[in-house]
Motif scaffolding. Structure first.
Motif, short mmCIF file in Angstrom:
data_model
loop_
_atom_site.label_atom_id
_atom_site.label_comp_id
_atom_site.label_asym_id
_atom_site.label_seq_id
_atom_site.Cartn_x
_atom_site.Cartn_y
_atom_site.Cartn_z
N ARG A 195 9.52 41.94 -57.57
CA ARG A 195 9.22 40.68 -56.87
C ARG A 195 7.78 40.67 -56.38
NH1 ARG A 195 11.83 42.13 -52.69
NH2 ARG A 195 11.77 40.27 -51.41
N ARG A 196 7.18 41.86 -56.25
CA ARG A 196 5.83 41.94 -55.67
C ARG A 196 4.80 42.61 -56.56
NH1 ARG A 196 7.02 40.31 -50.75
NH2 ARG A 196 9.00 40.96 -49.86
N ASP A 197 5.25 43.24 -57.66
CA ASP A 197 4.33 44.00 -58.51
C ASP A 197 4.97 44.11 -59.89
OD1 ASP A 197 2.80 46.07 -59.72
OD2 ASP A 197 2.38 46.97 -57.75
N TYR B 197 16.50 54.70 -52.62
CA TYR B 197 15.21 54.34 -53.22
C TYR B 197 14.66 53.07 -52.59
CZ TYR B 197 16.75 57.78 -56.60
OH TYR B 197 17.19 58.95 -57.17
N HIS B 198 13.36 52.90 -52.70
CA HIS B 198 12.73 51.67 -52.22
C HIS B 198 11.66 51.26 -53.22
CE1 HIS B 198 11.27 48.74 -49.21
NE2 HIS B 198 10.06 49.06 -49.64
N GLY B 199 11.81 50.07 -53.77
CA GLY B 199 10.83 49.56 -54.73
C GLY B 199 9.85 48.66 -54.03
N GLN C 30 1.72 56.55 -44.95
CA GLN C 30 1.18 56.94 -43.64
C GLN C 30 2.11 56.57 -42.50
OE1 GLN C 30 -2.64 55.04 -43.50
NE2 GLN C 30 -3.57 56.56 -44.86
N GLN C 31 2.58 55.34 -42.56
CA GLN C 31 3.27 54.72 -41.42
C GLN C 31 4.79 54.82 -41.52
OE1 GLN C 31 3.19 50.32 -41.16
NE2 GLN C 31 1.65 50.58 -39.56
N GLY C 32 5.30 55.07 -42.74
CA GLY C 32 6.72 54.99 -42.98
C GLY C 32 7.13 53.58 -43.35
N GLU D 159 24.48 37.32 -59.65
CA GLU D 159 24.36 38.73 -60.05
C GLU D 159 24.29 39.64 -58.84
OE1 GLU D 159 21.26 39.90 -62.80
OE2 GLU D 159 21.92 38.25 -64.11
N LYS D 160 23.61 39.14 -57.80
CA LYS D 160 23.47 39.92 -56.56
C LYS D 160 24.52 39.49 -55.56
CE LYS D 160 18.63 41.16 -55.95
NZ LYS D 160 17.48 40.85 -55.07
N LYS D 161 25.12 40.47 -54.90
CA LYS D 161 26.12 40.11 -53.89
C LYS D 161 25.40 39.87 -52.56
CE LYS D 161 30.82 41.56 -52.73
NZ LYS D 161 30.97 41.68 -51.32
C1 HQG Z 1 6.85 46.51 -47.40
C2 HQG Z 1 15.56 40.75 -51.74
C3 HQG Z 1 3.16 48.13 -45.70
C4 HQG Z 1 8.06 46.78 -48.25
C5 HQG Z 1 15.28 42.07 -52.41
C6 HQG Z 1 8.30 45.39 -48.86
C7 HQG Z 1 15.86 43.08 -51.47
C8 HQG Z 1 5.43 47.91 -45.92
C9 HQG Z 1 7.80 44.45 -47.76
C10 HQG Z 1 15.72 42.44 -50.13
C11 HQG Z 1 5.64 48.87 -44.91
C12 HQG Z 1 8.90 43.77 -47.01
C13 HQG Z 1 14.64 43.09 -49.27
C14 HQG Z 1 4.51 49.46 -44.30
C15 HQG Z 1 7.55 48.22 -45.62
N1 HQG Z 1 3.29 49.05 -44.71
N2 HQG Z 1 4.20 47.54 -46.31
N3 HQG Z 1 4.60 50.38 -43.35
N4 HQG Z 1 6.97 49.04 -44.75
N5 HQG Z 1 6.63 47.53 -46.34
O1 HQG Z 1 11.20 41.26 -48.72
O2 HQG Z 1 12.81 45.56 -49.35
O3 HQG Z 1 16.86 38.47 -53.66
O4 HQG Z 1 11.29 42.11 -46.33
O5 HQG Z 1 7.82 47.76 -49.24
O6 HQG Z 1 15.80 42.13 -53.71
O7 HQG Z 1 11.18 44.00 -50.58
O8 HQG Z 1 16.39 37.93 -51.27
O9 HQG Z 1 11.88 43.65 -48.16
O10 HQG Z 1 7.57 45.21 -50.04
O11 HQG Z 1 17.18 43.37 -51.75
O12 HQG Z 1 18.67 38.68 -52.00
O13 HQG Z 1 7.07 45.24 -46.83
O14 HQG Z 1 15.37 41.06 -50.38
O15 HQG Z 1 16.86 40.29 -51.96
O16 HQG Z 1 9.50 42.85 -47.90
O17 HQG Z 1 13.46 43.22 -50.04
P1 HQG Z 1 10.98 42.37 -47.74
P2 HQG Z 1 12.27 44.20 -49.59
P3 HQG Z 1 17.23 38.75 -52.25
#
Ligand code: HQG
Length: 181
Positions: A138-140, A99-101, A112-114, A64-66
């Motif tokens: 995946r996280r919540d 967007y960012h989930g 705070q940090q970006g 489903e995911k590319k």
């Molecule tokens: C969080 C999967 C605290 C960020 C997914 C995330 C996506 C912070 C986590 C792809 C932060 C990193 C990537 C900060 C970022 N303080 N937390 N300053 N900055 N974060 O997995 O975006 O199925 O590295 O919110 O579907 O969740 O593997 O990144 O929760 O497309 O193909 O730090 O991976 O794809 O987590 O996911 P990740 P992501 P696949």
């Protein structure tokens, strides 16, 4: 014939995003490896002893995911890398909004940090809210979706890159471009 494409996809993602050296592979600057080398490395495992190029093509097609791209005799992961050598991407103009989930527990720190890449090479963003919700799940169970003012960030010099049709990559996104959606 491979029956579990999901397992194969995960292993190929692991090899091409995180640990190519475990498979005797070296990613080129854009993350490509010769697909025959990947097949030969996987074939050393009993469960992949009959693996063929067609199995890999079928796995990519069925997903489903590319996540992976197979062109001619090379394959690469399109996003997600954590290898030491940063994959080279061409910066391109992003959509106005991305967007960012994520999980509620990260919200305060992010505001705070970006957004920072954490263990990966780039920050991952979603083209639409629905994709962001799925990423966040995946996280919540009830994820928070952040709205990124991508075009303003771009104008201010932050680089954005294409992952696939729905996933964008970016360098660190300062908090001033991030709002609750
Ligand atoms: C969080 C999967 C605290 C960020 C997914 C995330 C996506 C912070 C986590 C792809 C932060 C990193 C990537 C900060 C970022 N303080 N937390 N300053 N900055 N974060 O997995 O975006 O199925 O590295 O919110 O579907 O969740 O593997 O990144 O929760 O497309 O193909 O730090 O991976 O794809 O987590 O996911 P990740 P992501 P696949």
């Amino acid at each position: 014939m491979i029956s579990d494409y999901s397992e194969l996809s995960k292993e190929i993602s692991y090899a091409l995003r995180h640990a190519p050296q475990e498979y005797g592979l070296t990613l080129d600057e854009q993350g490509w490896v010769p697909v025959e080398d990947l097949i030969d490395a996987l074939k050393k495992q009993e469960k992949y002893s009959d693996l063929t190029l067609q199995d890999i093509a079928n796995m990519i097609q069925a997903s489903e995911k590319k996540r992976h791209q197979l062109i001619d005799d090379r394959i690469r992961a399109l996003y997600g890398h954590s290898t030491e050598e940063k994959i080279k991407k061409n910066a391109i103009h992003p959509p106005d909004v991305l967007y960012h989930g994520t999980a509620h527990k990260f919200l305060q720190e992010i505001l705070q940090q970006g957004l920072i890449p954490k263990d990966r090479q780039y920050v991952h963003l979603s083209q639409d809210k629905e994709t962001a919700i799925n990423v966040g799940k995946r996280r919540d169970t009830n994820p928070v979706v952040l709205r990124i003012d991508a075009v303003t960030a771009w104008k201010d010099g932050i680089n954005f890159y294409r992952g696939n049709d729905t996933i964008w990559l970016a360098d660190d996104i300062p908090a001033k471009y991030i709002n609750l959606s």
